[in-house]
Design an enzyme around this catalytic site. Structure first.
Site, PDB file in Angstrom:
ATOM      1  NE  ARG A 126      39.926 -32.261  14.337  1.00  0.00           N
ATOM      2  CZ  ARG A 126      39.291 -31.789  13.271  1.00  0.00           C
ATOM      3  NH1 ARG A 126      37.998 -31.994  13.109  1.00  0.00           N
ATOM      4  NH2 ARG A 126      39.963 -31.100  12.362  1.00  0.00           N
TER       5      ARG A 126
ATOM      6  CE  LYS B 203      34.196 -35.419  11.143  1.00  0.00           C
ATOM      7  NZ  LYS B 203      35.195 -36.310  11.716  1.00  0.00           N
TER       8      LYS B 203
HETATM    9  N1  HH2 Z   1      37.807 -34.959  11.383  1.00  0.00           N
HETATM   10  C1  HH2 Z   1      38.235 -34.090  10.453  1.00  0.00           C
HETATM   11  C2  HH2 Z   1      39.593 -33.716  10.404  1.00  0.00           C
HETATM   12  N2  HH2 Z   1      40.475 -34.200  11.295  1.00  0.00           N
HETATM   13  N3  HH2 Z   1      40.941 -35.561  13.173  1.00  0.00           N
HETATM   14  C3  HH2 Z   1      40.532 -36.421  14.101  1.00  0.00           C
HETATM   15  N4  HH2 Z   1      41.410 -36.913  14.994  1.00  0.00           N
HETATM   16  N5  HH2 Z   1      39.235 -36.836  14.189  1.00  0.00           N
HETATM   17  C4  HH2 Z   1      38.285 -36.379  13.318  1.00  0.00           C
HETATM   18  O1  HH2 Z   1      37.106 -36.800  13.437  1.00  0.00           O
HETATM   19  C5  HH2 Z   1      38.685 -35.454  12.293  1.00  0.00           C
HETATM   20  C6  HH2 Z   1      40.045 -35.063  12.248  1.00  0.00           C
HETATM   21  C7  HH2 Z   1      37.278 -33.533   9.457  1.00  0.00           C
HETATM   22  O2  HH2 Z   1      36.707 -32.343   9.921  1.00  0.00           O
HETATM   23  P1  HH2 Z   1      37.191 -30.865   9.519  1.00  0.00           P
HETATM   24  O3  HH2 Z   1      38.581 -30.614   9.984  1.00  0.00           O
HETATM   25  O4  HH2 Z   1      36.190 -29.905  10.004  1.00  0.00           O
HETATM   26  O5  HH2 Z   1      37.112 -30.811   7.938  1.00  0.00           O
HETATM   27  P2  HH2 Z   1      38.183 -30.903   6.775  1.00  0.00           P
HETATM   28  O6  HH2 Z   1      38.865 -32.226   6.849  1.00  0.00           O
HETATM   29  O7  HH2 Z   1      37.355 -30.754   5.527  1.00  0.00           O
HETATM   30  O8  HH2 Z   1      39.180 -29.793   6.957  1.00  0.00           O
END
Ligand code: HH2
Length: 277
Positions: A256, A221
């Site tokens: 995660r 992030k």
């Molecule tokens: N962060 C993201 C997505 N889902 N779920 C939880 N529980 N906690 C988090 O911090 C979280 C999440 C964002 O990260 P990422 O999936 O890599 O990116 P994107 O939303 O662009 O797919």
């Protein structure tokens, strides 16, 4: 390390130490790995690599929630996640569906997913009903606003008190609705400044001493860029590990992460240091 056990009535997970939830974004536009696992073959290969490395949960998402992201229709999300869930459901790894939409959660649970990861924090009563009906645990994440605009001007009086009160309140609402188990997630980067994120990470022990498991998702992030000058998301795994080892030491049940194998290794080493003698 935590273990999962398949019983006659589904999965029972006993949290021992800190488990890794591997991120599997089946999207063209996720901020950190967009497009890499968009095809079914690539998604399955990545999933099996993470499972082999020792993750407890795979978090399968078909909609990006990065700052500024536009929502996608439920049909599109389902076309992305359902084939992956169907292929992986017999692999012996817990499957989580990362979605804001109850209809997507419901279809994913019917297809073989075991838990729901709701970045909307279970605010939609329909999401609670879906989890309750399926007997599925729910990850409740805090987000101020919605992905399209959440980073415009996040504001709180007392970020720690407000976010933790929200999570505890939503956990109580989920239980009252019949959801069998919850994980609480402060939502790093979701409507929060650098100072808000740091305050929440420093205060984690206040949340982890409660009755519910805590999940932390700081992987790649922008906070890491603010702290260590790392503009490219793909270069942020070392900073991610530092934050997630802190989360583990603070009692988090799950982290995660995109770099799943590195996390499993680092957490095993950290857990060994904590053993007596
Ligand atoms: N962060 C993201 C997505 N889902 N779920 C939880 N529980 N906690 C988090 O911090 C979280 C999440 C964002 O990260 P990422 O999936 O890599 O990116 P994107 O939303 O662009 O797919």
């Amino acid at each position: 390390m935590p273990g999962g056990e398949r019983g006659a009535d589904g999965w029972r997970v006993e949290w021992r130490g800190t488990a890794v939830m591997g991120v599997l974004n089946v999207t063209p536009d996720s901020f950190s790995d967009g497009g890499q696992h968009f095809g079914l073959g690539a998604a399955l290969a990545c999933a099996r690599q993470m499972h082999g490395a020792g993750v407890l949960i795979l978090d399968i998402g078909g909609e990006s929630t990065r700052p500024g992201a536009e929502p996608v229709p439920a049909d599109t999300e389902l076309d992305r996640v359902l084939p992956v869930i169907r292929e992986l459901k017999e692999d012996g790894v817990l499957l989580s569906v990362d979605t804001l939409k109850p209809e997507v959660a419901q279809a994913a649970l019917r297809a073989g997913a075991h838990l729901v990861n709701d970045v909307g924090g279970g605010r939609d009563p329909e999401m609670l009903r879906v989890c309750s009906d399926a007997g599925a645990p729910l990850c409740i994440m805090h987000m101020q606003g919605e992905p399209r605009t959440m980073q415009n001007s996040p504001h709180y009086g007392d970020v720690v008190a407000e976010v933790f009160a929200f999570l505890r309140g939503q956990a109580a609402a989920a239980r009252a609705a019949g959801v069998p188990d919850v994980l609480l997630d402060p939502g790093i980067g979701f409507g929060k400044t650098r100072e808000h994120n740091l305050a929440l990470l420093r205060a984690l022990p206040q949340l982890t001493t409660g009755p519910d498991g805590v999940l932390v998702g700081a992987s790649r992030k922008r906070l890491i860029d603010y702290l260590a000058d790392v503009p490219q998301a793909g270069d942020r795994d070392p900073g991610t590990l530092a934050l997630h080892l802190h989360a583990a030491r603070s009692g988090a049940a799950v982290v995660r992460a995109h770099a799943a194998a590195a996390h499993v290794q680092a957490l095993r080493v950290q857990a060994a240091l904590d053993l007596p003698g």
